[in-house]
Design a protein around this motif. Structure first.
Motif, short mmCIF file in Angstrom:
data_model
loop_
_atom_site.label_atom_id
_atom_site.label_comp_id
_atom_site.label_asym_id
_atom_site.label_seq_id
_atom_site.Cartn_x
_atom_site.Cartn_y
_atom_site.Cartn_z
N MET A 117 0.82 -1.18 -0.19
CA MET A 117 -0.48 0.34 -0.08
C MET A 117 1.05 1.71 0.43
SD MET A 117 -3.32 -1.51 2.60
CE MET A 117 -4.19 -0.08 0.95
N GLU A 118 2.57 1.16 -0.27
CA GLU A 118 2.61 2.43 0.45
C GLU A 118 2.72 3.25 -1.32
OE1 GLU A 118 4.85 4.28 1.85
OE2 GLU A 118 5.93 3.30 2.92
N CYS A 119 2.68 2.57 -2.50
CA CYS A 119 2.90 3.56 -3.42
C CYS A 119 1.34 3.97 -4.08
CB CYS A 119 2.88 2.49 -4.87
SG CYS A 119 4.27 1.61 -4.79
N GLY A 120 0.51 4.08 -2.99
CA GLY A 120 -0.34 4.31 -3.89
C GLY A 120 -1.48 4.28 -5.25
N THR A 121 -1.18 2.67 -5.15
CA THR A 121 -1.47 2.51 -6.50
C THR A 121 -2.95 1.40 -6.20
OG1 THR A 121 -0.24 0.62 -6.87
CG2 THR A 121 0.18 2.64 -7.33
N SER A 122 -3.76 1.37 -7.17
CA SER A 122 -5.02 0.70 -6.65
C SER A 122 -4.25 -0.79 -6.54
CB SER A 122 -5.97 1.01 -7.78
OG SER A 122 -6.14 2.04 -8.15
N PRO B 565 18.61 3.47 -3.39
CA PRO B 565 17.09 3.71 -4.01
C PRO B 565 16.77 4.76 -4.90
CG PRO B 565 16.92 1.59 -2.35
CD PRO B 565 18.06 2.89 -1.69
N ARG B 566 16.24 4.57 -5.57
CA ARG B 566 15.92 5.73 -6.82
C ARG B 566 14.49 6.10 -6.26
NH1 ARG B 566 14.32 6.77 -11.49
NH2 ARG B 566 14.68 4.55 -12.65
N THR B 567 14.09 7.19 -6.10
CA THR B 567 11.84 7.87 -6.31
C THR B 567 12.17 7.94 -7.63
OG1 THR B 567 13.28 10.07 -5.04
CG2 THR B 567 12.82 7.82 -3.68
N ALA B 568 10.73 7.99 -7.46
CA ALA B 568 10.11 8.06 -8.64
C ALA B 568 8.31 8.36 -8.46
CB ALA B 568 10.21 7.07 -9.88
N PRO B 569 8.25 8.87 -9.65
CA PRO B 569 6.31 8.66 -9.14
C PRO B 569 6.08 7.11 -9.24
CG PRO B 569 7.17 10.54 -10.97
CD PRO B 569 8.46 9.44 -11.06
N GLY B 574 -0.67 4.57 -17.02
CA GLY B 574 -1.41 5.34 -17.67
C GLY B 574 -1.72 7.44 -17.06
N ALA B 575 -2.46 6.33 -16.19
CA ALA B 575 -3.15 8.03 -16.23
C ALA B 575 -2.87 8.69 -14.97
CB ALA B 575 -5.03 6.60 -14.50
N PRO B 576 -3.89 10.07 -14.60
CA PRO B 576 -2.59 10.96 -14.12
C PRO B 576 -2.95 9.80 -12.50
CG PRO B 576 -4.55 11.24 -14.93
CD PRO B 576 -4.89 10.35 -15.55
N VAL B 577 -1.70 10.31 -11.60
CA VAL B 577 -1.55 9.67 -10.40
C VAL B 577 -2.85 10.74 -9.94
CG1 VAL B 577 0.12 9.52 -8.31
CG2 VAL B 577 0.80 9.48 -11.21
N ARG B 614 -14.07 9.26 -15.61
CA ARG B 614 -13.05 8.29 -16.55
C ARG B 614 -12.60 6.93 -15.45
NH1 ARG B 614 -8.39 10.92 -19.29
NH2 ARG B 614 -8.34 8.81 -20.61
N TYR B 615 -11.36 7.52 -15.06
CA TYR B 615 -11.88 5.92 -13.96
C TYR B 615 -12.22 5.30 -12.66
CZ TYR B 615 -8.15 6.59 -17.20
OH TYR B 615 -7.76 6.65 -18.72
#
Lengths: 313, 677
Positions: A117-122, B565-569, B574-577, B614-615
């Motif tokens: 749940m850390e990334c906040g994705t579904s 570790p590198r951080t990234a979104p 593909g949907a907006p975060v 949309r989602y």
């Protein structure tokens, strides 16, 4: 001193052999399905590949994401170090019993769910939610069937339970023991993430449970978590074997006994791998909504095992 | 100074410090027109006095556990006959220890937010004082006064938000149920006191002179009265309403210490005073405990309100306390004193372990709720990064509540399962039938609690903030943050030191079960709990996990990539975060809600996508489970009859003066006739 060496040896054995078992199952399954399939050692290659990859974590992740993968592996190795592999020996002061082992495995599950749940994705949230909901049914069945065999040994110490069953082979055929074994087998299928509950080879995110938990992990973190999952699987398998079918396990630490125990353990694991491969080839994964029925059945079987133990005495 | 008077001085010091805290808070209020700095300083002095009082009470309790008998202190001429006395005996000591620790951290974390802060602080100190006096009272009437004071002061705190209709309703339900409980307790204690005397010793003698039927009726009345405080099904309704409405430090004391005061009441008045609990007492408590634990954990798993989730978790843990006590009574009745000792030890250990963990959880979750401005988990998210100290405290204490090894709730649950296993093997009567279901209920409740805890932590503290306020959340008062960390550390220490804590409980256990051999629990190793050959070592588990985690980190660093570790979104296909692409608290609980739908009757949740979405749907309609469903069939007839009687009574009150004069006349004539006849 020899006790410490033996514990370290058993732990290393589980840790080292853990990635082998799913590889064997996959290879057997491929042969059954007339495919060539990946080599048996594929899981080791995957882990080695992950060690060379860069680790990326989400912008949204907290300190937990950096800590949790190592803690997960720590929990898994801890459970492995308490599991009797070759020798049915009473635990020493600093180790854990059946309940503590289940507790440490629960901690591992919780850590993985939080990590997802850390990334906040579904997908992470979905997998965590499903994983915990199904485990909420599987864990009581696991403890209840464990209790049924603990009753025979009058202790929750893992070594004593194995020893008690080896000592009285007749008790093995009792209805309560067989019912508990059936319940335990169903729980193990669910906890190992195998068909018909979950498909370890799935590529469709919506049906993932165990794979969904690690979807957002990469590199070193994925390496640690994957290895932890393999160790957890082997610990569960060894528990099923040594709490319910402990033949061959050594009662005293002699070289011949230990060698025999090692052979017996590996042979039983291979037999289980074959059984799982056949089962996965002939059954389809059931719908997620039907899994609670499956686990509810395991729960009822284990309750029946405990209750029939009361009647048969 | 002789040792005995030193121990007495500790207790008196604790009471005096709490009294001084009340006065300091009130005087600050009276000087409210003065400079702000002076008000803040006085608030701080009241908090410090309260914390000192808590620490002194804990110290007195430690002395009592170590073997010093704190002498009964005569305090006032007393009412009706004997003097009011205070004393700290072995049975009260674990509960006073818990109260002392919980109240000390709760005062330290009591930042007076907003208006009315000083009134709340005064009420908070008064509430803790009443609770302490109830635990150390050696006189029936004093106990009743303190018990009632504790209820009223805490009700005032529950109602302390004047704008909240929910708080008003909670206060109403809380007061109504507590007063019924208090009436049962008062009736039983007054009828006992009228027979012999008012001290606890005199009440025990009075119990001995009663016929078995009368004694068991009284014991059942007392049990029912204390079951209200413990929140056992079907009397649990007030608890999840009232506990979350109070300010966080008070919620911590309510759930951490007041619930276990209900356990203390049962142990003291329904078991210790009569000598042994009434027949079937153990069975009833065990069954009620299993049902309560299941109800609490199911509702906690589906609850979207963070503080109410913790309150439901309190209901679950109350169920475990009742299970342990009931099991001890069953084993005691089946002549298994050594096993009864294990079960009773489970009750004590769980009361302390749960109290400390729940106090830390309420303090940290309450602080976060205050900063975010909402208790709804759907407004939280990403708080572990934004409030790291509160996040760590919440993480540790909630994991402890989930019963994870090496944290504070594990030892009690482990002992309870051991007592169930061996009690079942020993084949004690009804236990043969009950134990499998009790084990099943206990493990199911624990597994559900794990899901509830994962929801609270995962949705509330991890991921992305779900509201602007959660995004802007920062830690405010460093002193409060430090208090949160201390509270969480207490839960860790209680978990790791479980074998030592168990060894400390020697005297309370002996005072409840004088006949039990003390070697039933062989705490042979200082590092492990041991029952009948099975051992569990919290320190061993913690050291082993830490060691192997370290090994894992080292192994992972052997890889070819050594960079951090590198951080990234996050990748969301593909949907907006967006915050709303995360799994919500409702969605997280959905599998369990569907699974327990026959019990919850929450109604289908509907979500429809509308134009421009949309989602994710913008609005989801969910009716969360009706928590009163379970008590309705049991309590509805009672409520109906009370309403009927009050309706009839209202007819007498027409508001017409001549009718009231007629009532007077009728009463007078009736009295005259009765007096002459």
């Amino acid at each position: 001193m020899s006790g410490v060496l033996l514990t370290v040896g058993q732990t290393l054995l589980i840790v080292a052999l853990a990635p082998l078992w799913p590889g064997v199952v996959a290879a057997l399954k491929a042969r059954l399905q007339m495919r060539r399939g990946a080599p048996v050692l594929q899981r080791y290659r995957d882990l080695a590949r992950l060690a060379g990859k860069e680790t990326v974590i989400s912008d949204d992740a907290s300190w937990l994401a950096r800590l949790a993968p190592a803690v997960a592996l720590g929990c898994a190795i801890t459970a492995a170090s308490w599991t009797p592999v070759l020798l049915a020996r009473e635990a020493s002061g600093l180790t854990g019993d059946l309940l503590l082992t289940v507790g440490v495995l629960a901690a591992l599950r919780l850590v993985l769910a939080l990590l997802a749940m850390e990334c906040g994705t579904s997908f992470g949230g979905m997998a965590a939610s499903r994983h915990l909901a199904l485990s909420a049914l599987a864990e009581p069945a696991l403890i209840l069937s464990g209790f049924t065999v603990a009753m025979a040994a009058s202790s929750t110490d893992l070594g004593r339970i194995s020893g008690a069953i080896v000592a009285s082979p007749a008790a093995w055929m009792s209805p309560s023991h067989l019912l508990a074994l059936a319940a335990m087998a169903m729980v193990a299928i669910a906890e190992l993430g195998r068909v018909p509950v979950d498909n370890p080879a799935t590529h469709l995110e919506l049906t993932m449970i165990h794979e969904g938990l690690v979807l957002d992990l990469s590199g070193r973190h994925l390496l640690l978590v994957s290895w932890a999952s393999y160790i957890r699987q082997l610990v569960l398998l060894t528990l099923v074997l040594h709490l319910f079918l402990p033949w061959g396990i050594a009662a005293s630490p002699s070289a011949a006994g230990l060698a025999l125990a090692l052979v017996a353990w590996l042979a039983k694991l291979a037999a289980l791998a074959l059984a799982v491969a056949v089962l996965e080839s002939v059954t389809a994964k059931m719908r997620l909504f039907r899994v609670p029925e499956f686990l509810g059945l395991a729960f009822l079987l284990s309750l029946l095992a405990l209750a029939s133990d009361a009647l048969m005495r | 100074m002789p040792a005995a008077s030193f121990d007495g001085a500790l207790l008196v010091g604790a009471i005096t410090a709490l009294l001084a805290a009340v006065l300091a808070a009130i005087t600050t209020r009276m000087r409210a027109t003065g400079a702000t700095a002076a008000r803040v300083r006085h608030g701080a002095s009241a908090r410090a006095l309260g914390a000192i009082g808590g620490v002194l009470a804990a110290a007195a309790a430690m002395r009592a556990l170590a073997g010093a008998d704190v002498q009964a202190l005569e305090w006032w001429p007393g009412f009706p006959t004997q003097p009011f006395t205070l004393g700290l005996d072995a049975l009260a000591a674990p509960f006073v220890l818990l109260l002392g620790l919980v109240s000390a951290v709760s005062f330290a974390a009591h930042a007076s937010h907003g208006r009315g802060g000083h009134e709340r602080l005064a009420l908070h100190a008064g509430f803790v004082l009443a609770l302490l006096v109830a635990l150390v009272a050696r006189h029936g009437v004093l106990f009743l006064l303190a018990w009632e004071g504790m209820t009223l002061l805490s009700a005032a705190l529950v109602a302390s938000d004047p704008t909240s209709a929910r708080a008003r309703r909670a206060t109403y339900v809380y007061l109504a149920m507590s007063q019924v409980g208090a009436a049962l307790i008062a009736g039983a204690l007054l009828s006992l006191g009228a027979r012999g005397g008012w001290t606890l010793e005199a009440m025990a003698t009075a119990f001995a002179t009663l016929s078995p039927g009368e004694a068991s009726t009284l014991a059942w009345c007392l049990t029912a009265g204390f079951a209200v405080k413990l929140g056992l099904v079907p009397l649990q309704g007030w608890l999840p309403l009232a506990h979350p409405e109070a300010p966080a430090p008070v919620s911590a004391v309510l759930s951490g210490a007041m619930v276990s005061a209900g356990l203390y009441g049962m142990m003291r008045f329904a078991w210790q005073l009569p000598g042994s609990p009434p027949a079937d007492w153990g069975t009833v408590l065990l069954v009620a405990g299993v049902v309560t634990a299941l109800v609490g954990s199911v509702y906690a798993a589906v609850e979207p309100d963070a503080k109410r989730l913790l309150a439901w978790s309190t209901v679950k843990h109350s169920g475990l306390l009742a299970m342990a006590l009931g099991l001890a009574a069953l084993l005691h009745a089946a002549a298994q004193p050594a096993l009864a000792r294990v079960a009773l030890a489970a009750a004590f250990m769980h009361a302390i372990g749960h109290g400390l963990a729940k106090a830390a959880a309420f303090l940290s979750v309450g602080e976060v709720a205050h900063v975010v401005g909402s208790r709804d988990l759907e407004q939280w998210g990403g708080l572990a990064r934004r409030m790291p100290r509160a996040g760590v405290a919440a993480m540790v204490s909630v994991l402890a509540l989930a019963g994870l090894p090496a944290l504070s709730c594990f030892a009690g649950e482990w002992l309870l399962l051991q007592a169930l296993l061996h009690g079942y093997s020993a084949g004690a009567g009804q236990l043969r039938l009950l134990a499998p279901f009790a084990v099943a209920g206990l493990t199911l409740a624990t597994a559900l609690a794990l899901a509830a805890c994962a929801k609270l932590l995962g949705v509330g503290f991890l991921g992305r903030p779900r509201s602007a306020l959660a995004d802007a959340a920062r830690e405010q008062d460093p002193l409060v943050s430090a208090a949160l960390l201390v509270a969480a550390a207490l839960a860790v220490v209680a978990g790791l030191g479980a074998p030592q804590l168990l060894a400390l409980l020697e005297r309370p256990l002996a005072s409840m079960l004088p006949s039990a051999p003390s070697d039933g629990l062989s705490a042979a190793s200082a590092l492990a709990l041991t029952v009948a050959g099975a051992s569990a070592s919290p320190v061993g588990a913690a050291v082993s996990v830490a060691l192997f985690s370290g090994v894992a980190v080292l192994l992972a660093r052997l890889g070819r990539v050594r960079s951090a570790p590198r951080t990234a979104p996050s990748w969301t296909c593909g949907a907006p975060v967006a915050p709303r692409s995360q799994y919500s608290a409702h969605a997280f609980a959905r599998p369990l809600r569907l699974l327990f739908e026959p019990v919850l009757r929450s109604g289908e949740d509907t979500a429809t996508l509308q134009e421009g979405e949309r989602y994710a749907p913008r609005r989801t309609h969910v009716r969360s489970g009706d928590a009163r469903l379970l008590e309705r069939p049991l309590l509805a007839p009672l409520v109906q009859s009370v309403l009927f009687v009050s309706e009839q009574a209202r007819r007498l009150q027409s508001g017409q003066l001549h009718l009231y004069l007629a009532y007077l006349l009728i009463t007078l004539v009736a009295l005259l006739v009765w007096g002459r006849g």
